[in-house]
Structure formats: C-alpha cells, structure tokens
Design a protein around this motif. Structure first.
Motif, short mmCIF file in Angstrom:
data_model
loop_
_atom_site.label_atom_id
_atom_site.label_comp_id
_atom_site.label_asym_id
_atom_site.label_seq_id
_atom_site.Cartn_x
_atom_site.Cartn_y
_atom_site.Cartn_z
N THR A 58 0.81 -1.51 0.07
CA THR A 58 -0.29 0.05 0.19
C THR A 58 0.80 1.41 0.04
N THR A 59 0.51 2.18 -1.24
CA THR A 59 1.57 3.32 -1.23
C THR A 59 0.35 4.67 -0.76
N VAL A 60 1.41 5.59 -0.01
CA VAL A 60 0.59 6.39 0.51
C VAL A 60 1.02 7.68 -0.37
N ASP A 61 0.43 8.42 -0.53
CA ASP A 61 0.88 9.59 -1.10
C ASP A 61 0.43 11.20 -0.30
N PHE A 62 1.26 11.62 0.58
CA PHE A 62 0.22 13.15 1.42
C PHE A 62 1.10 14.11 1.13
N TYR A 63 -0.55 15.08 0.92
CA TYR A 63 0.17 16.15 0.43
C TYR A 63 -0.20 17.89 0.69
N ASP A 64 0.66 18.77 0.76
CA ASP A 64 0.58 19.83 1.61
C ASP A 64 0.66 19.29 3.14
N CYS A 65 1.71 18.70 3.69
CA CYS A 65 2.03 18.74 4.71
C CYS A 65 2.56 19.24 6.12
N ASP A 66 2.69 19.35 6.80
CA ASP A 66 3.19 20.70 7.55
C ASP A 66 4.70 20.70 7.47
N ASP A 67 5.50 21.35 6.49
CA ASP A 67 6.65 21.19 6.99
C ASP A 67 7.66 21.21 8.09
N THR A 68 7.31 21.07 8.43
CA THR A 68 7.94 21.30 9.87
C THR A 68 8.13 19.89 10.62
N GLN A 112 -1.33 13.51 11.84
CA GLN A 112 -0.35 13.99 12.08
C GLN A 112 0.77 14.65 11.56
N PHE A 113 0.82 14.72 10.36
CA PHE A 113 1.17 15.59 8.55
C PHE A 113 0.60 17.02 9.05
N LYS A 114 -0.95 16.33 9.05
CA LYS A 114 -1.73 17.78 8.45
C LYS A 114 -1.95 18.19 7.11
N SER A 115 -1.81 16.67 6.94
CA SER A 115 -1.52 16.63 5.32
C SER A 115 -3.12 17.00 5.03
N LYS A 116 -3.16 18.17 3.96
CA LYS A 116 -4.82 18.24 3.38
C LYS A 116 -5.20 17.18 2.60
N ARG A 117 -4.83 16.37 2.12
CA ARG A 117 -5.07 15.43 0.99
C ARG A 117 -4.04 14.37 0.60
N ILE A 118 -4.29 13.23 0.49
CA ILE A 118 -3.88 12.12 0.43
C ILE A 118 -4.26 11.23 -0.53
N GLU A 119 -3.18 10.27 -1.37
CA GLU A 119 -3.60 9.21 -2.65
C GLU A 119 -3.43 8.56 -2.18
N LYS A 120 -4.07 6.62 -2.53
CA LYS A 120 -3.74 5.85 -1.99
C LYS A 120 -3.75 4.14 -2.28
N ASN A 121 -2.45 4.29 -2.78
CA ASN A 121 -2.89 2.07 -3.72
C ASN A 121 -2.10 1.27 -3.19
N SER A 122 -2.94 0.65 -3.48
CA SER A 122 -2.30 -0.75 -2.68
C SER A 122 -2.58 -2.34 -4.27
N SER A 123 -1.63 -2.90 -3.90
CA SER A 123 -1.31 -4.23 -5.34
C SER A 123 -0.60 -5.27 -4.13
N GLN A 124 -0.83 -6.19 -4.56
CA GLN A 124 -0.13 -7.65 -4.89
C GLN A 124 0.92 -7.68 -5.73
N ARG A 125 2.13 -8.49 -4.84
CA ARG A 125 3.18 -9.00 -5.36
C ARG A 125 3.74 -9.81 -5.07
N GLY A 126 4.41 -10.27 -5.76
CA GLY A 126 4.54 -12.26 -5.32
C GLY A 126 3.54 -13.34 -5.09
N PHE A 127 2.98 -13.43 -6.94
CA PHE A 127 2.34 -14.29 -7.19
C PHE A 127 2.17 -15.90 -7.38
#
Length: 121
Positions: free
Chosen positions: A9-19, A100-115
C-alpha cells in the motif's frame, strides 16, 4: 483476488506541515505509534536526516516494512507499507498519520506482489 506473498500500500501525503515532516524524532514517533495502531510488530527502526532538509527511513516489522521519504520543501511525503498478508487494516493508521502530518490530501494505492502461481515450487 489471486494469492500472493505480499501486499503493498502506497500513500502520498500532500500539503503537509513542513516542520513536522522534517523532524527525525517526530517522524519516528508518528510511525511507531501508527504501527501500534495497525497492530504491526516493530523489529528495527532506521531514520536518516538529509542536509539541508528531508528524511528517509524504514521500520522493519515482522510483517515486512514501512518506508518513508519526505520532501519538506514540497510539503510532500511518500509512504509505503509492505505486509505479508491482508489481515492488517491500515486505514485507521493512515488516517492517524494524515492528521499528524496535517496533510490536506492523500492518494492511496494498493497492489499484490509475488503471485504464487508464477513462483516455481
């Protein structure tokens, strides 16, 4: 769904608190707490701070790993979870991390590996 050895599962967090996303201590504390929320078992933690900014790290878990890379200058975090089975519900932990990151937007993707049907036995 086809049987596989791993689930990513990959998650991209956008517009986070930079500090927040440029603090090794804060990142480690957030990821450790998130692992607890998701019932993942921590084996080892390595978090590295780059100069002048940015953090990369891996938390090795019995179930596989959590990896993070931060770009504070872009207020962006790339996070991935690799687990050995689908019994883990990551959603609560991902939502907690987003807060916790104060992220305003995320994108989540999931995949399987090692069939299993393609692995020679």
């Amino acid at each position: 769904m086809e049987k596989s050895l791993g689930y990513q599962t990959t998650v991209d967090f956008y517009d986070c608190d930079d500090t927040i996303i440029d603090s090794v201590t804060t990142i480690e504390n957030i990821l450790v707490k998130a692992a607890e929320i998701m019932n993942l078992s921590i084996v080892n933690t390595t978090i590295h701070e780059f100069s002048p900014i940015g953090i990369s790290g891996v938390i090795v878990i019995k179930e596989s790993h959590i990896a993070i890379h931060t770009w504070p200058e872009h207020k962006y975090v790339a996070l991935d979870f690799f687990t050995c089975n689908k019994s883990f519900d990551l959603d609560e932990g991902i939502t907690w991390i987003q807060n916790q990151f104060k992220s305003k937007r995320i994108e989540k993707n999931s995949s399987q590996r090692g069939f299993l049907d393609t692995i020679q036995q």
